[in-house]
Enzyme design. Structure first.
Site, PDB file in Angstrom:
ATOM      1  N   CYS A  35      -7.117  14.772  33.739  1.00 22.36           N
ATOM      2  CA  CYS A  35      -5.751  14.259  33.887  1.00 22.36           C
ATOM      3  C   CYS A  35      -5.332  13.448  32.668  1.00 22.36           C
ATOM      4  CB  CYS A  35      -5.676  13.308  35.088  1.00 22.36           C
ATOM      5  SG  CYS A  35      -5.826  14.108  36.672  1.00 22.36           S
ATOM      6  N   CYS A  39      -1.400   9.973  35.289  1.00 23.20           N
ATOM      7  CA  CYS A  39      -1.335  10.883  36.459  1.00 23.20           C
ATOM      8  C   CYS A  39      -1.156  10.085  37.758  1.00 23.20           C
ATOM      9  CB  CYS A  39      -2.612  11.707  36.559  1.00 23.20           C
ATOM     10  SG  CYS A  39      -2.587  12.826  37.973  1.00 23.20           S
ATOM     11  N   CYS A  66      -5.268  19.266  35.464  1.00 18.56           N
ATOM     12  CA  CYS A  66      -4.639  18.861  36.719  1.00 18.56           C
ATOM     13  C   CYS A  66      -3.252  19.509  36.822  1.00 18.56           C
ATOM     14  CB  CYS A  66      -4.501  17.345  36.727  1.00 18.56           C
ATOM     15  SG  CYS A  66      -3.468  16.697  38.029  1.00 18.56           S
ATOM     16  N   CYS A  69      -0.254  16.487  36.699  1.00 17.66           N
ATOM     17  CA  CYS A  69       0.200  15.756  35.510  1.00 17.66           C
ATOM     18  C   CYS A  69       0.198  16.606  34.243  1.00 17.66           C
ATOM     19  CB  CYS A  69      -0.639  14.494  35.300  1.00 17.66           C
ATOM     20  SG  CYS A  69      -2.347  14.830  34.873  1.00 17.66           S
TER      21      CYS A  69
HETATM   22 ZN   LIG Z   1      -3.532  14.584  37.078  1.00 14.88          ZN
END
Ligand SMILES: [Zn+2]
Length: 354
Positions: A35, A39, A66, A69
């Site tokens: 991330c 995030c 991810c 994000c």
């Molecule tokens: Zn994330």
């Protein structure tokens, strides 16, 4: 062993520090996901976290990006990246109805939240976007010489009646506009005083792409952002002062507006209307049905009105020179007061030049 840098990074992760986005990513061993620091997801346990300077380092260590994000991309906000990804997904699934629930599952967001983010960035819903893409493909297929049935099928329309109900309501609308919005072109713009209030003029390296009016610069900039959400937008009052001055001359009826270089996208129909509008002489007006007749679509009066209303470059394409047959002003995207002022100035300019 954790270094001091790692401690600072962990601090940034815990506070979801946006300033740290792009400086490093954090990977979580329990989920296999990495991330960006900001995030919004739940914070992992410290001992599951490894830091990497670059997304590709996390990836070669076996982590995947991810979906919330979107840490791969260091430019742009996570919302913009998400919406871009949704657009690409919709474009690849035009042959089936894509529901909000499906998008939600695909991008791990609640359908409600996903739709709200999408609308905030692009100004339309995912469904509108899908429809505009289908419409665009349909037009492309027709242009390539396919039959209506074939073009319709290829563009992902499942029934003829659905298509025709859309075609009628969308004739003259420009779906390419939304596509173009997804392009990250560099745009420069300036805001200035004009006889019609604050004006915004925006340009790509090819020509003017947007001219708008509003009461405040904030409103103007917001409008530009909605029109080109993914473009880099840079204000350049000094560099564009000359262009702004030229446009003011046009507004006062001192030079034909045609000489300005434009960079706009249009459907074939819009192009015909807009080209015709540019041939209307300073100080003159036409009715919507005059225009429809002139472009050899005498019954397309409403579509002509729509093409006028969707003119992206006010003044440069003089859509204000189209009025109702009974002499009333008709509509104007930037308000009837502005239309009247503009026509009065042009009439005076034409009289003076005679
Ligand atoms: Zn994330």
């Amino acid at each position: 062993m954790a270094t001091r840098t790692d401690e600072a990074r962990w601090q940034a992760v815990q506070t979801r520090d946006r300033e740290s986005d792009g400086k490093f990513v954090f990977a979580v061993s329990s989920t296999g996901v990495y991330c960006r620091p900001s995030c919004p997801s739940k914070r992992p346990r410290r001992d599951n976290v490894t830091f990497y300077r670059l997304p590709k380092e996390a990836e070669s260590a076996g982590f995947r990006a991810c979906l919330r994000c979107r840490p791969q991309s260091l430019s742009g906000s996570p919302q913009q990246e998400l919406v871009k990804a949704i657009c690409r997904y919709i474009e690849q699934h035009l042959d089936e109805p894509v529901t909000l629930a499906q998008l939600g599952a695909e991008f791990r967001q609640s359908p409600f939240h996903l739709q709200r983010t999408f609308k905030a960035v692009l100004g339309i819903t995912p469904k509108d976007y899908a429809n505009s893409c289908r419409m665009n493909d349909f037009r492309q297929n027709l242009k390539a010489g396919h039959s209506v049935t074939r073009a319709m099928h290829d563009a992902g329309y499942s029934s003829t009646s659905r298509l025709y109900s859309r075609t009628a309501s969308e004739l003259g609308m420009d779906p390419a506009k939304y596509r173009r919005g997804a392009i990250a072109a560099p745009i420069r713009y300036t805001c200035a005083d004009s006889p019609l209030g604050r004006i915004l003029i925006a340009t790509t390296d090819k020509g003017i792409c947007s001219i708008k009016f509003a009461d405040s610069d904030e409103e103007l900039e917001q409008g530009l952002k909605q029109e080109f959400p993914f473009a880099s937008r840079r204000r350049d009052d000094e560099g564009m002062a000359e262009l702004a001055a030229t446009l003011m001359q046009h507004m006062r009826g001192l030079e034909p507006a045609k000489t300005l270089p434009l960079d706009i996208q249009a459907t074939a129909f819009q192009r015909r209307v807009w080209t015709y509008l540019q041939s209307i002489k300073l100080g003159e007006t036409r009715s919507y049905s005059d225009v429809a007749k002139a472009i050899k679509h005498p019954s397309a009066v409403r579509a002509v009105a729509h093409a006028c209303a969707t003119n992206p470059v006010a003044v440069a394409i003089p859509c204000h020179r189209v009025v109702r047959s009974n002499g009333e002003l008709g509509g104007y995207r930037w308000g009837l007061d502005r239309k009247k002022t503009l026509l009065d100035m042009e009439a005076a300019g034409a009289a003076a030049g005679r």
